[in-house]
Scaffold this active site. Structure first.
Site, PDB file in Angstrom:
ATOM      1  N   HIS A  91      -2.367  -2.845 -12.518  1.00  0.00           N
ATOM      2  CA  HIS A  91      -1.882  -3.838 -11.557  1.00  0.00           C
ATOM      3  C   HIS A  91      -1.769  -5.166 -12.296  1.00  0.00           C
ATOM      4  O   HIS A  91      -2.799  -5.767 -12.644  1.00  0.00           O
ATOM      5  CB  HIS A  91      -2.866  -3.986 -10.393  1.00  0.00           C
ATOM      6  CG  HIS A  91      -2.978  -2.749  -9.542  1.00  0.00           C
ATOM      7  ND1 HIS A  91      -1.947  -2.287  -8.765  1.00  0.00           N
ATOM      8  CD2 HIS A  91      -4.006  -1.880  -9.357  1.00  0.00           C
ATOM      9  CE1 HIS A  91      -2.333  -1.190  -8.119  1.00  0.00           C
ATOM     10  NE2 HIS A  91      -3.574  -0.919  -8.464  1.00  0.00           N
ATOM     11  N   GLU A  95     -13.161   3.320 -10.063  1.00  0.00           N
ATOM     12  CA  GLU A  95     -13.661   1.937 -10.098  1.00  0.00           C
ATOM     13  C   GLU A  95     -15.190   1.838 -10.076  1.00  0.00           C
ATOM     14  O   GLU A  95     -15.765   1.084  -9.286  1.00  0.00           O
ATOM     15  CB  GLU A  95     -13.057   1.130  -8.933  1.00  0.00           C
ATOM     16  CG  GLU A  95     -11.535   1.109  -8.982  1.00  0.00           C
ATOM     17  CD  GLU A  95     -10.884   0.410  -7.784  1.00  0.00           C
ATOM     18  OE1 GLU A  95     -11.618  -0.136  -6.933  1.00  0.00           O
ATOM     19  OE2 GLU A  95      -9.648   0.416  -7.711  1.00  0.00           O
ATOM     20  N   ASP A 143       2.067  -1.709 -10.962  1.00  0.00           N
ATOM     21  CA  ASP A 143       2.950  -2.692 -10.332  1.00  0.00           C
ATOM     22  C   ASP A 143       2.801  -4.000 -11.095  1.00  0.00           C
ATOM     23  O   ASP A 143       1.738  -4.284 -11.658  1.00  0.00           O
ATOM     24  CB  ASP A 143       2.711  -2.863  -8.821  1.00  0.00           C
ATOM     25  CG  ASP A 143       1.278  -3.073  -8.402  1.00  0.00           C
ATOM     26  OD1 ASP A 143       0.429  -3.412  -9.257  1.00  0.00           O
ATOM     27  OD2 ASP A 143       0.987  -2.923  -7.198  1.00  0.00           O
ATOM     28  N   ASN A 195     -10.665   6.821 -13.046  1.00  0.00           N
ATOM     29  CA  ASN A 195      -9.581   5.857 -12.789  1.00  0.00           C
ATOM     30  C   ASN A 195     -10.154   4.461 -12.568  1.00  0.00           C
ATOM     31  O   ASN A 195     -11.149   4.302 -11.856  1.00  0.00           O
ATOM     32  CB  ASN A 195      -8.835   6.318 -11.522  1.00  0.00           C
ATOM     33  CG  ASN A 195      -7.543   5.570 -11.261  1.00  0.00           C
ATOM     34  OD1 ASN A 195      -6.698   5.465 -12.160  1.00  0.00           O
ATOM     35  ND2 ASN A 195      -7.376   5.065 -10.054  1.00  0.00           N
ATOM     36  N   GLU A 245      -1.298   3.360 -11.174  1.00  0.00           N
ATOM     37  CA  GLU A 245      -0.994   2.531  -9.997  1.00  0.00           C
ATOM     38  C   GLU A 245      -0.146   1.330 -10.404  1.00  0.00           C
ATOM     39  O   GLU A 245      -0.343   0.205  -9.926  1.00  0.00           O
ATOM     40  CB  GLU A 245      -2.297   2.046  -9.346  1.00  0.00           C
ATOM     41  CG  GLU A 245      -3.228   3.175  -8.933  1.00  0.00           C
ATOM     42  CD  GLU A 245      -4.513   2.693  -8.270  1.00  0.00           C
ATOM     43  OE1 GLU A 245      -4.585   1.516  -7.838  1.00  0.00           O
ATOM     44  OE2 GLU A 245      -5.455   3.501  -8.185  1.00  0.00           O
TER      45      GLU A 245
HETATM   46  O1  G3I Z   1      -4.068   1.821   8.953  1.00  0.00           O
HETATM   47  C1  G3I Z   1      -4.665   0.580   9.375  1.00  0.00           C
HETATM   48  C2  G3I Z   1      -3.978   0.075  10.623  1.00  0.00           C
HETATM   49  O2  G3I Z   1      -4.195   1.007  11.668  1.00  0.00           O
HETATM   50  C3  G3I Z   1      -4.549  -1.300  10.964  1.00  0.00           C
HETATM   51  O3  G3I Z   1      -3.861  -1.821  12.066  1.00  0.00           O
HETATM   52  C4  G3I Z   1      -4.388  -2.244   9.791  1.00  0.00           C
HETATM   53  C5  G3I Z   1      -5.012  -3.616  10.067  1.00  0.00           C
HETATM   54  O4  G3I Z   1      -5.535  -4.177   8.908  1.00  0.00           O
HETATM   55  O5  G3I Z   1      -5.048  -1.678   8.690  1.00  0.00           O
HETATM   56  C6  G3I Z   1      -4.511  -0.430   8.286  1.00  0.00           C
HETATM   57  O6  G3I Z   1      -5.211   0.026   7.159  1.00  0.00           O
HETATM   58  C7  G3I Z   1      -4.944  -0.633   5.960  1.00  0.00           C
HETATM   59  C8  G3I Z   1      -4.509   0.417   4.942  1.00  0.00           C
HETATM   60  O7  G3I Z   1      -4.333  -0.180   3.668  1.00  0.00           O
HETATM   61  C9  G3I Z   1      -3.202   1.093   5.324  1.00  0.00           C
HETATM   62  O8  G3I Z   1      -2.172   0.162   5.341  1.00  0.00           O
HETATM   63  C10 G3I Z   1      -6.205  -1.319   5.471  1.00  0.00           C
HETATM   64  O9  G3I Z   1      -6.514  -2.385   6.334  1.00  0.00           O
HETATM   65  C11 G3I Z   1      -6.013  -1.841   4.068  1.00  0.00           C
HETATM   66  O10 G3I Z   1      -7.254  -2.319   3.585  1.00  0.00           O
HETATM   67  C12 G3I Z   1      -5.540  -0.741   3.156  1.00  0.00           C
HETATM   68  O11 G3I Z   1      -5.295  -1.281   1.888  1.00  0.00           O
HETATM   69  C13 G3I Z   1      -5.228  -0.348   0.837  1.00  0.00           C
HETATM   70  C14 G3I Z   1      -6.258  -0.709  -0.212  1.00  0.00           C
HETATM   71  O12 G3I Z   1      -6.133   0.190  -1.306  1.00  0.00           O
HETATM   72  C15 G3I Z   1      -7.676  -0.621   0.346  1.00  0.00           C
HETATM   73  O13 G3I Z   1      -8.616  -0.753  -0.638  1.00  0.00           O
HETATM   74  C16 G3I Z   1      -3.837  -0.412   0.237  1.00  0.00           C
HETATM   75  O14 G3I Z   1      -2.887   0.096   1.185  1.00  0.00           O
HETATM   76  C17 G3I Z   1      -3.776   0.445  -1.036  1.00  0.00           C
HETATM   77  O15 G3I Z   1      -2.560   0.180  -1.693  1.00  0.00           O
HETATM   78  C18 G3I Z   1      -4.918   0.037  -1.964  1.00  0.00           C
HETATM   79  O16 G3I Z   1      -4.870   0.877  -3.098  1.00  0.00           O
HETATM   80  C19 G3I Z   1      -5.867   0.608  -4.091  1.00  0.00           C
HETATM   81  C20 G3I Z   1      -6.208   1.932  -4.745  1.00  0.00           C
HETATM   82  O17 G3I Z   1      -6.600   2.861  -3.750  1.00  0.00           O
HETATM   83  C21 G3I Z   1      -7.277   1.767  -5.796  1.00  0.00           C
HETATM   84  N1  G3I Z   1      -6.918   0.757  -6.759  1.00  0.00           N
HETATM   85  C22 G3I Z   1      -6.495  -0.521  -6.221  1.00  0.00           C
HETATM   86  C23 G3I Z   1      -5.382  -0.346  -5.207  1.00  0.00           C
HETATM   87  C24 G3I Z   1      -4.866  -1.668  -4.692  1.00  0.00           C
HETATM   88  O18 G3I Z   1      -5.860  -2.349  -3.970  1.00  0.00           O
END
Ligand code: G3I
Length: 448
Positions: free
Chosen positions: A237, A158, A268, A201, A266
């Site tokens: 996405h 990105e 969906d 990516n 990725e």
């Molecule tokens: O693990 C913590 C947890 O301890 C805490 O209590 C909770 C509270 O918010 O947060 C948890 O972490 C979260 C993490 O996912 C695991 O669930 C983060 O807040 C959250 O921001 C994070 O989101 C991820 C996101 O990337 C962050 O940018 C998504 O799971 C993940 O699917 C998403 O994936 C991205 C790709 O890497 C890049 N392309 C876009 C894609 C979708 O956004």
């Protein structure tokens, strides 16, 4: 696990890898009706994003192991997870995913090395020269730890802005190192693991538009100057604001024509029912029409854990039931989900799956657990094998009856052979590591 230990472990567990390959072969021979086996029939992988903290959930892992041939850690290989403070690498969660994938004969995509998001604050506070050193050290740290174990790495993620400009996105890397940070990252990555495919990516690059044109120009420039790049990932996405573009195939093809592989990384698509199924079909057909489209990854196993869970964008619902989108993907891949196929409800085929998790860990040993889940028919008994790395030994086993031959245990039920359709039981065991921290390989489950 330390870098050195991981490599030693790989070398010491050639037998395990062979066992995993056998498991994969058994999967594909018996199950022409799964996403992974159907995609394999087309010479592609079919993967999913995986979160380490769901691997203990039997239905999650059973669906993962049955359907998918590749995994991408959803968050566990990102910079904040792997190098939260400078020079201190933490691989526990990512190792769990890689170990699980290897025990099932699945490939692993690495996601991601250099990205502006999920970046610890210490990185942003470095000056240019230090930042360059830290970026290269991060790439070397991750790729060194997993050397030889990752089929493709998202080296840079990105780096281009949304909107019509085609400009680079502001980030510590862009702002302090300039455009050259991307090629520097790719050159460092090539040296760190020459066997891994190196990918750029991004999202909103799925059709022909200003952003994908900018990425196209960069890839063309890299190819003309010999900057090492092997693949471009199209995140894909989609929802009503960002639908599957009508020129999706054409866009994949023009990148492939530059001499790189393309991967859907990725995927969906928000929605439900036949409309969602039709959109998934378009994506799969586009990939299959481009010979250098080497595989597809959906961004999660089940709607309930999706980053867009409200939009129900995946192939399995919150109860792990196959959605119309699943059947459409399977059919587009040339698989068959028709009633009466092996594994479909009501066909009389007795089946089960066996899924391994490590439930406790200490320096000299660990506890393992294997969950046995009946397929679509009730069963009265099951058998599976657990193959341990040569150094390890089992000191006790409960809720199962083992027969040992060398480092292979064949395990049958003790009191727990009878399972209703879809029901689970588990057996556990304690292992002395004797210097090896590798995971055991669990064989195919046979039901009667
Ligand atoms: O693990 C913590 C947890 O301890 C805490 O209590 C909770 C509270 O918010 O947060 C948890 O972490 C979260 C993490 O996912 C695991 O669930 C983060 O807040 C959250 O921001 C994070 O989101 C991820 C996101 O990337 C962050 O940018 C998504 O799971 C993940 O699917 C998403 O994936 C991205 C790709 O890497 C890049 N392309 C876009 C894609 C979708 O956004």
């Amino acid at each position: 696990m330390s870098m050195t230990l991981r490599r030693l472990t790989r070398a010491a567990t050639a037998g395990l890898v062979a066992a995993a390959a056998l498991t994969a072969a058994a999967h594909s021979a018996e199950a022409a009706d799964t996403l992974g086996s159907a995609a394999a029939g087309q010479g592609r992988y079919f993967g999913t994003a995986v979160a380490a903290n769901h691997l203990g959930e039997a239905d999650y892992t059973a669906t993962l192991d049955r359907e998918f041939s590749s995994v991408t850690p959803e968050n566990e290989m990102k910079w904040d997870a792997t190098e939260p403070s400078r020079g201190t690498f933490t691989f526990g969660s990512a190792d769990r995913i890689v170990d699980h994938a290897q025990s099932q004969g699945m490939d692993v995509r690495g996601h991601t090395l250099v990205w502006h998001s999920q970046l610890p604050s210490w990185v942003g506070s470095l000056g240019a020269s230090d930042l360059r050193t830290a970026m290269n050290a991060h790439i070397n740290g991750l790729m060194g730890h997993y050397k030889g174990e990752i089929h493709s790495w998202d080296v840079v993620n990105e780096a281009f802005q949304d909107g019509g400009s085609g400009a680079r996105r502001s980030s510590p890397f862009q702002d302090k190192l300039g455009n050259g940070f991307i090629e520097e990252a790719f050159r460092t990555a090539r040296a760190a693991d020459p066997a891994a495919k190196l990918c750029y990516n991004d999202y909103n690059t799925d059709g022909v538009n200003a952003k994908s044109n900018a990425v196209y120009d960069m890839v063309e420039d890299f190819k003309s100057r010999g900057v090492p790049i092997d693949c471009v990932g199209f995140q894909s996405h989609f929802n009503s604001n960002s639908p599957v573009p009508s020129d999706y195939r054409q866009n994949l093809q023009r990148f492939a024509d530059l001499g790189v592989d393309v991967q859907i990384t990725e995927l969906d698509i928000e929605g439900s029912g036949s409309a969602q199924a039709a959109d998934y079909t378009k994506v799969v057909e586009a990939c299959l029409a481009v010979s250098r489209c080497t595989g597809m990854t959906v961004w999660g196993v089940t709607d309930k854990y999706s980053w867009r869970s409200g939009g129900t964008p995946l192939l399995f619902d919150g109860n792990y039931q196959e959605k119309p989108a699943h059947d459409a993907v399977l059919s587009a891949l040339g698989g068959s989900g028709d009633p009466g196929d092996p594994g479909d409800p009501g066909d009389g085929t007795l089946s089960c799956t066996a899924t391994y998790t490590r439930t406790a860990d200490w320096s000299s040993g660990y506890n393992g657990q294997v969950t046995i889940t009946a397929g679509d028919e009730p069963i009265s008994s099951w058998t599976t094998t657990v193959t341990l790395p040569a150094q390890q030994s089992v000191s006790s086993l409960w809720n199962g009856t083992p027969t040992r031959s060398g480092n292979v245990m064949t395990v049958r039920p003790s009191w727990n052979g009878t399972l209703a359709a879809g029901a689970s039981t588990s057996f556990g065991f304690t292992v002395a590591k004797n210097g090896s921290d590798a995971a055991p390989a669990v064989g195919t489950c046979t039901a009667s």
